[in-house]
Structures are given as C-alpha cells and as structure tokens.
Write a protein that holds these residues in place. Structure first.
Motif, PDB file in Angstrom:
ATOM      1  N   TYR A  69       8.260   4.468  -4.290  1.00 47.27           N
ATOM      2  CA  TYR A  69       9.613   4.787  -3.832  1.00 47.27           C
ATOM      3  C   TYR A  69       9.871   4.275  -2.422  1.00 47.27           C
ATOM      4  O   TYR A  69      11.005   3.906  -2.070  1.00 47.27           O
ATOM      5  CB  TYR A  69       9.881   6.294  -3.939  1.00 47.27           C
ATOM      6  CG  TYR A  69       9.232   7.154  -2.882  1.00 47.27           C
ATOM      7  CD1 TYR A  69       9.951   7.596  -1.769  1.00 47.27           C
ATOM      8  CD2 TYR A  69       7.910   7.551  -3.001  1.00 47.27           C
ATOM      9  CE1 TYR A  69       9.356   8.395  -0.812  1.00 47.27           C
ATOM     10  CE2 TYR A  69       7.313   8.359  -2.055  1.00 47.27           C
ATOM     11  CZ  TYR A  69       8.034   8.777  -0.954  1.00 47.27           C
ATOM     12  OH  TYR A  69       7.452   9.567  -0.001  1.00 47.27           O
ATOM     13  N   LEU A  70       8.815   4.189  -1.601  1.00 40.48           N
ATOM     14  CA  LEU A  70       8.974   3.644  -0.253  1.00 40.48           C
ATOM     15  C   LEU A  70       9.140   2.133  -0.284  1.00 40.48           C
ATOM     16  O   LEU A  70       9.886   1.559   0.524  1.00 40.48           O
ATOM     17  CB  LEU A  70       7.764   4.029   0.605  1.00 40.48           C
ATOM     18  CG  LEU A  70       7.626   5.529   0.900  1.00 40.48           C
ATOM     19  CD1 LEU A  70       6.334   5.801   1.650  1.00 40.48           C
ATOM     20  CD2 LEU A  70       8.834   6.039   1.706  1.00 40.48           C
ATOM     21  N   LEU A  71       8.463   1.484  -1.223  1.00 41.18           N
ATOM     22  CA  LEU A  71       8.659   0.037  -1.401  1.00 41.18           C
ATOM     23  C   LEU A  71      10.094  -0.262  -1.832  1.00 41.18           C
ATOM     24  O   LEU A  71      10.718  -1.218  -1.345  1.00 41.18           O
ATOM     25  CB  LEU A  71       7.688  -0.487  -2.460  1.00 41.18           C
ATOM     26  CG  LEU A  71       6.274  -0.842  -2.000  1.00 41.18           C
ATOM     27  CD1 LEU A  71       5.371  -1.081  -3.203  1.00 41.18           C
ATOM     28  CD2 LEU A  71       6.323  -2.078  -1.109  1.00 41.18           C
ATOM     29  N   ILE A  72      10.607   0.554  -2.745  1.00 33.79           N
ATOM     30  CA  ILE A  72      11.987   0.367  -3.204  1.00 33.79           C
ATOM     31  C   ILE A  72      12.952   0.559  -2.043  1.00 33.79           C
ATOM     32  O   ILE A  72      13.919  -0.209  -1.875  1.00 33.79           O
ATOM     33  CB  ILE A  72      12.299   1.342  -4.347  1.00 33.79           C
ATOM     34  CG1 ILE A  72      11.446   1.010  -5.584  1.00 33.79           C
ATOM     35  CG2 ILE A  72      13.779   1.299  -4.711  1.00 33.79           C
ATOM     36  CD1 ILE A  72      11.551   2.017  -6.704  1.00 33.79           C
ATOM     37  N   GLN A  73      12.675   1.575  -1.219  1.00 32.40           N
ATOM     38  CA  GLN A  73      13.520   1.816  -0.059  1.00 32.40           C
ATOM     39  C   GLN A  73      13.477   0.633   0.908  1.00 32.40           C
ATOM     40  O   GLN A  73      14.508   0.214   1.456  1.00 32.40           O
ATOM     41  CB  GLN A  73      13.062   3.096   0.660  1.00 32.40           C
ATOM     42  CG  GLN A  73      13.744   3.360   1.995  1.00 32.40           C
ATOM     43  CD  GLN A  73      15.225   3.647   1.882  1.00 32.40           C
ATOM     44  OE1 GLN A  73      15.721   3.916   0.780  1.00 32.40           O
ATOM     45  NE2 GLN A  73      15.952   3.574   2.984  1.00 32.40           N
ATOM     46  N   GLU A  74      12.293   0.045   1.068  1.00 33.56           N
ATOM     47  CA  GLU A  74      12.134  -1.104   1.967  1.00 33.56           C
ATOM     48  C   GLU A  74      12.938  -2.300   1.457  1.00 33.56           C
ATOM     49  O   GLU A  74      13.606  -3.001   2.245  1.00 33.56           O
ATOM     50  CB  GLU A  74      10.653  -1.466   2.083  1.00 33.56           C
ATOM     51  CG  GLU A  74      10.357  -2.508   3.156  1.00 33.56           C
ATOM     52  CD  GLU A  74       8.870  -2.754   3.340  1.00 33.56           C
ATOM     53  OE1 GLU A  74       8.519  -3.741   4.019  1.00 33.56           O
ATOM     54  OE2 GLU A  74       8.058  -1.971   2.788  1.00 33.56           O
ATOM     55  N   ILE A  75      12.893  -2.525   0.148  1.00 35.53           N
ATOM     56  CA  ILE A  75      13.676  -3.626  -0.433  1.00 35.53           C
ATOM     57  C   ILE A  75      15.158  -3.376  -0.254  1.00 35.53           C
ATOM     58  O   ILE A  75      15.937  -4.300   0.064  1.00 35.53           O
ATOM     59  CB  ILE A  75      13.321  -3.795  -1.927  1.00 35.53           C
ATOM     60  CG1 ILE A  75      11.893  -4.305  -2.073  1.00 35.53           C
ATOM     61  CG2 ILE A  75      14.298  -4.758  -2.614  1.00 35.53           C
ATOM     62  CD1 ILE A  75      11.382  -4.309  -3.499  1.00 35.53           C
ATOM     63  N   ASN A  93       0.821  -1.213   0.000  1.00 36.98           N
ATOM     64  CA  ASN A  93       0.000   0.000   0.000  1.00 36.98           C
ATOM     65  C   ASN A  93       0.858   1.268   0.000  1.00 36.98           C
ATOM     66  O   ASN A  93       0.337   2.361  -0.206  1.00 36.98           O
ATOM     67  CB  ASN A  93      -0.927   0.015   1.228  1.00 36.98           C
ATOM     68  CG  ASN A  93      -1.976  -1.072   1.153  1.00 36.98           C
ATOM     69  OD1 ASN A  93      -2.571  -1.297   0.097  1.00 36.98           O
ATOM     70  ND2 ASN A  93      -2.202  -1.760   2.270  1.00 36.98           N
ATOM     71  N   GLU A  94       2.124   1.107   0.231  1.00 36.23           N
ATOM     72  CA  GLU A  94       3.019   2.259   0.257  1.00 36.23           C
ATOM     73  C   GLU A  94       3.278   2.772  -1.167  1.00 36.23           C
ATOM     74  O   GLU A  94       3.096   2.057  -2.153  1.00 36.23           O
ATOM     75  CB  GLU A  94       4.355   1.874   0.892  1.00 36.23           C
ATOM     76  CG  GLU A  94       4.271   1.575   2.375  1.00 36.23           C
ATOM     77  CD  GLU A  94       5.645   1.279   2.950  1.00 36.23           C
ATOM     78  OE1 GLU A  94       5.902   1.712   4.081  1.00 36.23           O
ATOM     79  OE2 GLU A  94       6.450   0.622   2.264  1.00 36.23           O
ATOM     80  N   ASP A  95       3.762   4.001  -1.243  1.00 31.95           N
ATOM     81  CA  ASP A  95       4.193   4.547  -2.535  1.00 31.95           C
ATOM     82  C   ASP A  95       5.352   3.726  -3.062  1.00 31.95           C
ATOM     83  O   ASP A  95       6.100   3.102  -2.296  1.00 31.95           O
ATOM     84  CB  ASP A  95       4.616   6.006  -2.384  1.00 31.95           C
ATOM     85  CG  ASP A  95       3.432   6.928  -2.140  1.00 31.95           C
ATOM     86  OD1 ASP A  95       2.305   6.560  -2.514  1.00 31.95           O
ATOM     87  OD2 ASP A  95       3.632   8.023  -1.573  1.00 31.95           O
ATOM     88  N   HIS A 106       9.909  12.531  -9.419  1.00 32.26           N
ATOM     89  CA  HIS A 106      10.645  13.171  -8.329  1.00 32.26           C
ATOM     90  C   HIS A 106      10.832  12.204  -7.164  1.00 32.26           C
ATOM     91  O   HIS A 106      11.917  12.123  -6.562  1.00 32.26           O
ATOM     92  CB  HIS A 106       9.877  14.415  -7.865  1.00 32.26           C
ATOM     93  CG  HIS A 106      10.529  15.153  -6.736  1.00 32.26           C
ATOM     94  ND1 HIS A 106      10.478  14.716  -5.423  1.00 32.26           N
ATOM     95  CD2 HIS A 106      11.251  16.297  -6.719  1.00 32.26           C
ATOM     96  CE1 HIS A 106      11.135  15.556  -4.645  1.00 32.26           C
ATOM     97  NE2 HIS A 106      11.621  16.530  -5.407  1.00 32.26           N
ATOM     98  N   SER A 107       9.788  11.451  -6.853  1.00 36.15           N
ATOM     99  CA  SER A 107       9.881  10.522  -5.726  1.00 36.15           C
ATOM    100  C   SER A 107      10.906   9.421  -5.982  1.00 36.15           C
ATOM    101  O   SER A 107      11.554   8.930  -5.047  1.00 36.15           O
ATOM    102  CB  SER A 107       8.507   9.899  -5.441  1.00 36.15           C
ATOM    103  OG  SER A 107       8.114   9.029  -6.498  1.00 36.15           O
TER     104      SER A 107
END
Length: 529
Positions: free
Chosen positions: A136-142, A132-134, A178-179
């Motif tokens: 770019y946040l999913l990429i950061q989590e990975i 459910n996250e954006d 941008h994100s």
C-alpha cells in the motif's frame, strides 16, 4: 502494461467478440458515479458463473491506462453516458485473482501478491521505488509521482475465507486488505475498489478490514442486480436470435428472484445456446460438493425442508445468523443460507423463504441425493425416468408400483393423507419430467381444475401431453371419469397429438398392500372437445 498492473483489454475483447454477448456496460456508468466518493468500495458476492469475472474484465478494459478501449466501447450502452470518455483509460489499475495465488502460496499469500505486482511495477518504474515497503505504501508512492489514482480489482477475494480454518491466516489476509482499502494512504490513492466472491464479507468480531464496502449479494443487490446474470428480456432476445425454445430455457435456467427481478444463470444459458441442447452445465462447478455437505447435516427439519423445496414448495429461512463462511454452519438456517449464496437455492425476500429455482439446480440436488446418505429417497429418484416412460407407454400397473415406491420413500417426510399431499409425492415421483414438460398444477380446464397437466415443450421429442387426476380413497376409474366429464384435457385445446389421461388413486384404508392404482387412457388431441 502488465499482467496485474494496468492490464490490457484482452479479457473483455474476447467476451465482446464472442458469439453470445450481452451488453452489461451500464454497470460502468454506476461505478463512475462512485469514483473517489465514500461509496467507492464495492463487494459483489454472487454464485459462480454469474458474470462477476466478466464484469471485472470489463472494468479493466474501461479504466486501465494499459490500453486504449475506445473501439471496444463505442457501440455499447456506456457510450451514451455524458461522462463516457472522461474516465476511460484514465486510471492505474491493479487486478488480482486470489484463487490463482491461493492454490500454491497459502502461507505467504500477501508476500506473493506483492511480488507479482512489484514485477509489473519494475517494468514501468525501474529502481525508482523502494520495493521493500508494504504494497500500500508503494501504491501511495506511485500516486504521489503520477497523481493518477488507482482502481483495485480483486476477483475471488473470499477464496481464503472459504478454504481456510486458520484464524491467524484469515486475520493476516484481512489486515492486508485493510491496508489497501482502509489505510490513511488509501483515502488519497484509491478511486475505486471492486472485489468479487461467493460469500458476503466475513463477520469477525472487532475486525474492521472491509466494513467500508457496500455489499451486493444473491439476497439483495439493487441497484446493480441486472448486471449479474441474464434478465428475462435478455434471454428472450437470445432465444429469438438463436432459435431456441424460450419455455425450455426458462424451465432450465430461470428462477433466481433478486430484488424482484427474475434472473437466469448466464453461463448455462450461453452453454445451452452454444450446444443447442438443454442440459445441466452448472453442477460441475467446484461448489457442487457443497450440496452434499449441507443437506447431510442433521439439523432438525432440514431434511423435511429440502424435500418440500424439491416438491416445488418454499420454506422460511432467516439468513441473518449466517457468519459468511462454511466452517461455522450452526443451524438449519445457516445451511440453507449457504446454499442460497452458492446459487443452489433461490431467495424470495418478500416471503423470506428459500426454494429450488429451476430444473438445472433440481438435477444437481438429484445427483447429490443419489451420492449421499438418503438411500430410500435416492432409490425413488433413480426411478423417475422409468416412471415417466412407463406412463407414456401406458403400463398402468408398473406406474402404480413405482408411485408406491415413491410413497414409501417420501411418506416419512411428506404427510400423506390427502390429495394435496399426494400431489407433492407425484411431483417428486415425476422429478425429471420438468426437463421436457411445462407442468401446471391445478390448471383451470373445462368445468374445474386439472390436478396436473403435462404440456410438452419443443425439446420433448415423442413425449405426449398428459392430464393427471389424483384421488384419495376413490378409484382410479373415478379419476378418469372426472377428467372426461369435466373435459380437463380441453386445457390442451389446439394440441393435435395424442393425449394421455392418467388416473391415480391412493386407498389408505384398503386391506390390499397395493394401495396405489392407476388407469391410463389415450385420446387424440383433435378429439378433445
């Protein structure tokens, strides 16, 4: 591992296994030097079919964790790099082609992109991520889980900019980018960003989504210029390998001068080799209609400039006012700059001028003019093939009539009161001849300079060589006499087939309506001294 996430190396494998392959892996060494640095965001904006997608597939194959590409690259230029294996297949890669999403999901573009990538994420990480996250946040989590940085590739990134007048949609799209490329999170997870398009990055007031990208365009792309398009050395090698006439290849597909390097259209060169035939392979691209759009604009001087370039000249252009989209063309300079980015004009940075780069592009303009609103010019261009064959057949009276037609068509655009202006009109009148001849103006020959020498290339068939002399307010017979006395046809020394001597005159003061006259004589090449 997936279509969008950690793709395999099939695209580059197909390219490398192709009959015509030119090694551009030196680009990877350059990109390796940018990994994880402040210069890691790269935007390549070049004309269609100039090798951008090939490069994107090559980047997939080199960096993606989803494949093992050792066998692919071991015999390429990048293998000589000291850091060749250090970066190979060591990164999480995301590869998107925006045009494939845009066609069907304009209104929910960002959401559709996320869904497609998340489908691949789920194959790898199951339900361990919060989808459910954006994005770019999913990429950061990975990244936090794996400690492996990302290489993000976006092909046709400017598709939205080129095809939408919806400012809100464009703004949302740029904020999505941008994100990915400028958020605080991206500073840690992003190893390299590589985006490709036709247009340079859109200039929007107070919009900073992509201002951290280094841009490489048809105007300037040093130091990676040679990796997009074919260089002259590369084309020379291909012509030798496949027994193709280099002079014909050069006339048809050369002409782009980028950072002082002469570049060839790679798709057209490859097609000519595959089909063993020189033809216009590029004008069927979707951007072709843009020629009509821009040349039909009624900006002061635009029509004159188009005609000057088609006649072999160059025109000054200021590319700096262009807003990098097709919806805010506000001047002649904007229209010409748009055509430069599309590849339908070349740009000479030293002279700050635009020009028609080659015969293939000239034929695209020819078709555009015939389908546009330039009726008289279109009519004259449509007779170019007839003029050439009437000249070859020695029908001097018809040649004079057709040149008269060209005169009437171009006289409002090109000043027509001296031999130099007559030369420009003759260039337009024989518009299709460069497809078969090397045409040299003011060629040193004998005791002077021949106005035009038509030298047949290997693809000319039965078309003979020709020496053309132009006279203003003097007779065509005088032109023929000058050719013979000055031995201008000696410029074709060693040419054993027949040579046509063509004298053309224009009498601006004559009472007869038929201002042009023509005399054509035939000599044998072995008798030319």
């Amino acid at each position: 591992m997936g279509v969008y996430f950690n793709p395999k190396n099939g695209s580059f494998t197909g390219d490398k296994n192709s009959r015509i392959y030119v090694d551009k892996t030196g680009l990877l060494e350059y990109l390796n030097g940018l990994l994880g640095t402040s210069g890691r965001c790269v935007a390549v904006s070049h004309a269609r079919r100039f090798g951008k997608s090939h490069a994107a597939g090559m980047i997939d194959a080199y960096y993606s964790l989803g494949c093992d590409s050792s066998n692919l690259f071991d015999d390429t230029a990048i293998a000589d790099s000291a850091y060749y294996r250090k970066y190979m297949n060591k990164y999480n890669v995301i590869h998107l082609d925006i045009s494939s999403v845009w066609d069907f999901h304009k209104e929910d573009l960002a959401d559709t992109i996320k869904k497609r990538i998340c489908k691949d994420f789920k194959k790898e990480y199951g339900d361990t991520l919060d989808y459910n996250e954006d994005l770019y946040l999913l990429i950061q989590e990975i990244y936090e889980i794996t400690e492996i940085q990302f290489v993000i590739i976006i092909d046709e990134w400017d598709c939205v900019i080129r095809n939408s007048d919806d400012k809100e949609l464009v703004h949302e799209y740029l904020q999505f980018l941008h994100s990915l490329f400028k958020s605080e999170e991206s500073k840690s997870f992003l190893a390299l960003a590589y985006i490709t398009g036709i247009l340079p990055i859109k200039k929007i007031k107070d919009e900073s989504a992509l201002n951290n990208f280094s841009e490489y365009t048809m105007l300037k792309s040093s130091p990676i210029t040679k990796y997009y398009g074919f260089t002259e050395d590369e084309v020379t090698g291909l012509c030798k390998r496949f027994d193709m006439d280099f002079d014909s290849m050069k006339a048809w597909y050369n002409g782009y001068l980028i950072d002082g390097i002469h570049m060839y259209n790679p798709n057209s060169v490859s097609m000519a080799i595959e089909r063993n035939d020189f033809d216009s392979y590029w004008r069927n691209t979707s951007s072709f209609a843009s020629i009509n759009t821009f040349i039909m604009m009624n900006y002061a001087g635009l029509k004159d400039d188009i005609m000057k370039m088609l006649a072999g000249g160059k025109v000054m252009v200021n590319p700096n006012t262009f807003q990098n989209d097709f919806s805010t063309i506000a001047s002649k300079d904007d229209a010409l700059t748009a055509l430069i980015h599309l590849g339908y004009l070349g740009y000479d940075a030293d002279r700050k001028s635009a020009y028609v780069p080659n015969y293939e592009v000239a034929t695209a303009f020819e078709l555009a003019l015939q389908t546009g609103g330039w009726k008289e010019i279109a009519k004259a261009i449509s007779t170019c093939d007839e003029l050439l064959f009437e000249t070859i057949d020695g029908n001097a009276e018809r040649v004079a009539e057709l040149i008269e037609l060209a005169h009437d068509a171009y006289t409002s655009v090109l000043k027509y009161n001296d031999e130099n202006s007559l030369s420009c009109v003759l260039t337009m009148a024989y518009f299709t001849a460069p497809g078969y001849y090397n045409i040299v103006r003011e060629m040193p020959a004998g005791k002077g300079f021949a106005d035009f020498v038509f030298i047949p290339r290997a693809n000319a068939g039965v078309r003979p060589a020709m020496v053309v002399e132009l006279k203003y307010n003097k007779s065509a017979d005088t032109a023929i006499k000058q050719i013979k006395e000055n031995r201008y046809h000696g410029a074709l020394s060693g040419y054993s087939d027949k040579i046509l001597l063509v004298g053309i005159s224009y009498d601006a003061e004559g009472k007869d309506k038929k201002h042009h006259t023509c005399v054509i004589e035939e000599v044998q090449g072995t008798d030319n001294e």
